[in-house]
Design an enzyme around this catalytic site. Structure first.
Site, short mmCIF file in Angstrom:
data_model
loop_
_atom_site.label_atom_id
_atom_site.label_comp_id
_atom_site.label_asym_id
_atom_site.label_seq_id
_atom_site.Cartn_x
_atom_site.Cartn_y
_atom_site.Cartn_z
N GLU A 1 0.86 -1.19 0.00
CA GLU A 1 0.00 0.00 0.00
C GLU A 1 0.89 1.24 0.00
O GLU A 1 1.82 1.35 0.78
CB GLU A 1 -0.91 -0.03 1.25
CG GLU A 1 -1.58 1.28 1.61
CD GLU A 1 -2.48 1.89 0.52
OE1 GLU A 1 -3.24 1.15 -0.11
OE2 GLU A 1 -2.36 3.12 0.30
N GLN A 2 0.54 2.18 -0.88
CA GLN A 2 1.40 3.36 -1.02
C GLN A 2 1.38 4.28 0.20
O GLN A 2 2.39 4.91 0.52
CB GLN A 2 1.00 4.16 -2.26
CG GLN A 2 -0.40 4.74 -2.20
CD GLN A 2 -0.80 5.49 -3.46
OE1 GLN A 2 -0.03 5.56 -4.42
NE2 GLN A 2 -1.99 6.05 -3.48
N ARG B 1 -16.25 4.79 6.71
CA ARG B 1 -15.25 4.05 5.94
C ARG B 1 -14.00 3.70 6.74
O ARG B 1 -13.51 2.57 6.67
CB ARG B 1 -14.87 4.81 4.68
CG ARG B 1 -16.04 5.05 3.75
CD ARG B 1 -15.65 5.95 2.60
NE ARG B 1 -14.89 5.21 1.65
CZ ARG B 1 -15.35 4.81 0.46
NH1 ARG B 1 -16.57 5.10 0.08
NH2 ARG B 1 -14.60 4.12 -0.35
N TYR C 1 -27.54 9.30 5.24
CA TYR C 1 -27.82 8.16 6.12
C TYR C 1 -26.92 8.25 7.35
O TYR C 1 -25.86 8.85 7.31
CB TYR C 1 -27.63 6.82 5.39
CG TYR C 1 -26.34 6.65 4.65
CD1 TYR C 1 -25.18 6.25 5.31
CD2 TYR C 1 -26.26 6.88 3.28
CE1 TYR C 1 -23.99 6.08 4.62
CE2 TYR C 1 -25.06 6.72 2.59
CZ TYR C 1 -23.93 6.32 3.27
OH TYR C 1 -22.75 6.16 2.59
N ASP D 1 -12.34 -1.14 -7.98
CA ASP D 1 -12.41 0.02 -8.88
C ASP D 1 -11.35 -0.03 -9.98
O ASP D 1 -11.49 0.63 -11.00
CB ASP D 1 -12.23 1.32 -8.08
CG ASP D 1 -13.51 1.77 -7.41
OD1 ASP D 1 -14.51 1.03 -7.46
OD2 ASP D 1 -13.52 2.88 -6.82
#
Ligand code: FAD
Length: 399
Positions: A34-35, A108, A217, A295
């Site tokens: 992971e960068q 998130r 929400y 993605d």
């Protein structure tokens, strides 16, 4: 290679970590590069539908996530100016009765934290931070990932889970050509205590209007409300999650919308904005020992709330494809891709179709608007748009 493969994953986002967890639990060795120097997610919400929570329960993190989530009781459609309301779905208990799994709305960073802890429980050194992937090689025996600074890592398989601007996709297929949708989106988080009491509910709301829509929400056990507002506007075309806009600009974009929308907007002191792009569904995304997920291979506009759900599903199906069957890695990756291509294509197209549905011109006129909402959000059309998504079971689907 003997036994299960060693898998390199470029990118430690929601898709990369879900894949890492599934692969580790099914007996593969995994290294995630992971960068970012630390694992972090943007401070925004994500909706996890039963097709996504089913995967997370199968991976053993469902209950930990439940403690950090809101379980939405349902979703509703509201008309942009009058506030007239229609039911979209019952969720809560109804989701469990119908699909076997809950519908969560999650902050998130909380979801990423749950996945990170679970991956590290399986293999403490599985995630290599500050490791930007800049290229790769493959031959008939292995793949080699090149990191910024010159280090290399070797494995049997390489998966690009490095998001919408994927370096691995570029290495396989060259530069892509995203198209601007003509829609920009705003996001922000509102402390729940700032909102009028009637808005403090465990319900997801989708306001629809001519040329724009708003979704909100609750998150974090109902302490905050997530806001996303989308609007047709062509003067901003930057595809980034970290560009700031001003409260004045956000307010001007939704001038004339209902007081409840204004109450949300008033309480977002530092909103973010980004331009929504579409990429045509890819016909293939694996070459030899290298493939993609999330993605990186099927980004979609967020109007079906399925991008992260699809990335999480990808991870589980990838792990099954790499651990069920023979030793031929390219054939196993082809099986994974074949299992995912049509479903993710439908999700990419379904989410793009929702731009017209949510922003329809008929919504400008009160009489036409009512007829339009009655028709578009009646039981049968809604079932056709969502049942195939929510019922998918990664653990049993034939691959
Ligand atoms: C406003 C908005 C709302 C959304 N709401 C929902 C929703 O409610 N439900 C839903 O299911 N989906 C939703 N989505 C979609 C969802 O956020 C994405 O589909 C999901 O985050 C994709 O996960 P990913 O792991 O494929 O990519 P990402 O989350 O983008 O992760 C990619 C990771 O790769 C890393 N990386 C990138 N390049 C490199 C490199 N060269 N080397 C190493 N690491 C690298 C990045 O730092 C990052 O950690 C929404 C999207 C938006 C924009």
């Amino acid at each position: 290679m003997r036994g299960h493969p060693r898998v390199l994953i470029a990118g430690g986002g929601l898709g990369g970590l879900a894949a890492a967890l599934a692969l580790l639990r099914m007996g593969c060795d995994v290294e995630v590069c992971e960068q970012a120097p630390e694992l972090k997610e943007v401070g925004a919400g994500v909706q996890l539908a039963p097709n996504g929570t089913r995967v997370l329960y199968a991976l053993g993190v469902g209950e930990e996530l439940k403690a950090l989530s809101c379980e939405a009781e349902g979703k509703e459609i509201r008309l942009w100016n009058s506030g007239e309301t229609w039911k979209l779905h019952d969720l809560g208990k109804a989701s469990i009765e119908r699909y076997g799994y809950p519908y969560f709305t999650v902050y998130r960073p909380d979801l990423l934290g749950v996945l990170e802890r679970a991956v590290r429980r399986e293999k403490p050194a599985a995630i290599r931070l500050g490791s930007k992937c800049v290229g790769f090689h493959q031959n008939e025996e292995k793949t080699t990932l090149q990191l910024d600074g010159g280090a290399t890592v070797e494995g049997d398989v390489l998966i690009g889970a490095d998001g919408v601007h994927s370096r691995i996709r570029q290495g396989l297929f060259g530069a892509d050509q995203p198209q601007f949708t003509g829609v920009i989106a705003w996001r922000g988080i509102v402390p729940m205590e700032k909102l009028p009491r009637h808005m403090v509910r465990r319900v997801g709301t989708n306001w629809v209007g001519p040329g724009g829509h708003v979704v909100h929400y609750p998150l974090r056990a109902g302490r905050v409300m997530n806001f996303v507002g989308a609007l047709e506007r062509t003067d901003w075309q930057v595809e980034s999650w970290s560009a700031r806009g001003t409260p004045e600009e956000l307010g001007a974009d939704f001038a004339g919308w209902h007081d409840d929308v204004q109450a949300l907007i008033r309480n977002i002191p530092a909103p973010y904005k980004w331009a929504l792009m579409v990429r045509p569904p890819m016909r293939r995304w694996s070459v030899g020992r290298v493939s993609l997920l999330g993605d990186a291979c099927h980004s979609m506009v967020p109007f079906l709330a399925q991008g992260a759900n699809m990335a999480i599903e990808d991870g589980y199906i990838l792990a099954r494809a790499l651990t069920e069957g023979g030793d031929d890695i390219p054939a196993r990756l082809a099986r994974y891709e074949n299992a995912r291509r049509e479903r993710t294509r439908r999700a990419v197209e379904g989410s793009a179709n929702n731009i017209q549905r949510f922003h329809n011109k008929a919504l400008a006129d009160p009489v036409q608007a009512r007829e339009y909402v009655d028709r578009e959000w009646a039981g049968q059309p809604v079932a056709e748009r969502y049942e195939w998504l929510f019922r998918y079971d990664v653990t049993t689907v034939e691959i």
